[in-house]
Write a protein that holds these residues in place. Structure first.
Motif, PDB file in Angstrom:
ATOM      1  N   SER A   1       0.825  -1.212   0.000  1.00  0.00           N
ATOM      2  CA  SER A   1       0.000   0.000   0.000  1.00  0.00           C
ATOM      3  C   SER A   1       0.857   1.258   0.000  1.00  0.00           C
TER       4      SER A   1
ATOM      5  N   HIS B   1       0.867   4.344  -2.547  1.00  0.00           N
ATOM      6  CA  HIS B   1       0.610   5.679  -2.005  1.00  0.00           C
ATOM      7  C   HIS B   1       1.678   6.670  -2.456  1.00  0.00           C
TER       8      HIS B   1
ATOM      9  N   GLN C   1       0.894  10.076  -4.422  1.00  0.00           N
ATOM     10  CA  GLN C   1       1.331  11.365  -3.889  1.00  0.00           C
ATOM     11  C   GLN C   1       2.072  12.171  -4.957  1.00  0.00           C
TER      12      GLN C   1
END
Length: 435
Positions: A298, A302, A306
């Motif tokens: 994850s 992420h 971002q």
């Protein structure tokens, strides 16, 4: 040879260093002598009594204390004056800003109004105990004039006291602030001992928390899948990190290849500096933890998300390096994270809990899975294993009961028909029957 005449009581010759004792014009007796003072110096003190014996006993006690190396107290001011000095010149450099703000509020609301007028050198344990008992039984609306500042009075102004009393945890916190201030006065040789340490407030009951069960935790993680910060909630529930530790994480703290994270800092909001990054509160809180494979996957996704958000918004300022940021790349305010967490709970249909209860949920679920207490202590970053054992005592008690029930089931089971092997240990003549 003439017999020596009796010397008057006020003029008897005393040994060198014993001081002098004489009667004053007002009839009282005064004794004076030199004792040890702060800074390894000598100071002349005076004590008084209604009789010569009383004054001499007081002086002898002072000199005996001085001979043991304990300097005479030099504090002549009030408790309020010393608390102000301690907060402005000592505590401000040793405490975090939020902690110093709470200490200042405690001194302003409770310590100074209750004990401020007393002399610091004459403060006794009885004074502290009497003051704490008064705090424990006095309505705060009446004492602090809270009702007078309300638009609609509902306590003293209406003649019906609401009996808003301080909780045991608040009383313990107030007592600890006083102990800290007096402890520094002892170190500075302002007073000979910390009288607040001689007063016991009792052990308050720990805060009750409602951790998520295993089914509720799975339901929460399922509802968080579509959330922008689902990685944060997933990491919080899998590792038990505090809110400030999660928000203070930087990409440089993560090693996604080895699957570890270094917890070095925390993000907090202060009144003066706004959002600031601080080192962990204790050395034990600075730790390295292992990350589960689910969180590693994850986190990699992420990081790509971002960067995509940063390119989409066209942020010109350099990246802060935080793992969890706003879409504009700024650090997340802890209050905003709490709001998002509560909205997610309502969306998932779960009962409302604190964000910190995710940390308790992690420890509770680990304990129920049979994980060693010392491993949980290292994961949570507790300074002592006693903290872990105390906070989760109810969980350990339930596990003990399950273990005892398991043992009882085994002992109540059918007897083994196989002949017992004679290993040289004969049973006692009258063995007790276990049921």
């Amino acid at each position: 040879m003439n017999a020596p005449r009796d010397t008057p009581a006020s003029r008897r010759v005393r040994a060198n260093g014993d001081g002098t004792v004489y009667q004053r014009k007002d009839g009282r007796w005064e004794a004076a002598g030199y004792v040890l003072a702060p800074g390894n110096t000598r100071r002349r003190i005076r004590v008084y009594g209604t009789t010569r014996k009383e004054a001499l006993a007081k002086l002898t006690e002072k000199i005996a204390t001085s001979n043991r190396g304990i300097p005479v107290p030099s504090a002549q001011g009030s408790v309020a004056a010393y608390l102000t000095y301690w907060l402005e010149n000592v505590a401000v450099y040793h405490l975090r800003e939020n902690t110093h703000t709470r200490y200042t509020a405690v001194a302003r609301l409770y310590l100074i109004p209750g004990l401020g007028r007393k002399k610091l050198a004459k403060l006794t344990a009885k004074d502290v105990r009497t003051w704490l008992n008064q705090l424990r039984t006095t309505c705060q609306c009446c004492t602090r004039d809270i009702d007078a500042r309300r638009d609609r009075p509902r306590c003293c102004a209406t003649g019906q006291c609401c009996h808003k009393l301080l909780s045991p945890l608040t009383l313990t916190y107030i007592h600890s602030v006083l102990k800290s201030a007096l402890e520094h006065a002892v170190r500075e040789e302002e007073i000979p001992r910390n009288v607040a340490r001689n007063v016991r407030t009792g052990t308050p009951r720990p805060r009750r928390f409602e951790p998520l069960t295993a089914d509720e935790a799975r339901q929460f993680l399922t509802a968080a899948q579509g959330h922008r910060l689902h990685v944060l909630f997933e990491l919080a529930l899998h590792t038990g990190l505090r809110k400030g530790e999660l928000l203070g994480l930087r990409w440089e703290d993560l090693d996604l290849d080895t699957g570890t994270a270094a917890i070095r800092r925390t993000l907090q909001r202060t009144h003066a500096g706004g959002l600031i990054t601080l080192p962990t509160k204790t050395r034990a809180a600075e730790r390295r933890i292992a990350l589960p494979a689910r969180c590693l996957h994850s986190l990699k996704l992420h990081r790509e998300l971002q960067q995509t958000e940063r390119d989409r918004t066209g942020a010109k300022r350099p990246a802060t390096g935080h793992v969890f940021t706003t879409p504009q790349g700024k650090p997340i305010d802890p209050t905003n994270l709490t709001r998002a967490f509560l909205v997610l709970l309502d969306k998932s249909g779960l009962r409302r809990i604190r964000f910190h209860d995710l940390r308790h949920s992690t420890a509770t679920l680990l304990l129920e899975q049979g994980v060693e207490l010392v491993v949980i202590k290292e994961l949570l970053g507790h300074a002592h294993i006693g903290v872990t054992a105390t906070v989760y005592a109810h969980v350990r008690l339930r596990l003990q009961r399950e273990a005892i029930d398991t043992l009882s089931t085994a002992l109540d089971g059918p007897a083994n028909d196989e002949p017992a092997r004679n290993d040289g240990y004969d049973p006692p003549p009258c063995g007790a029957i276990v049921r």
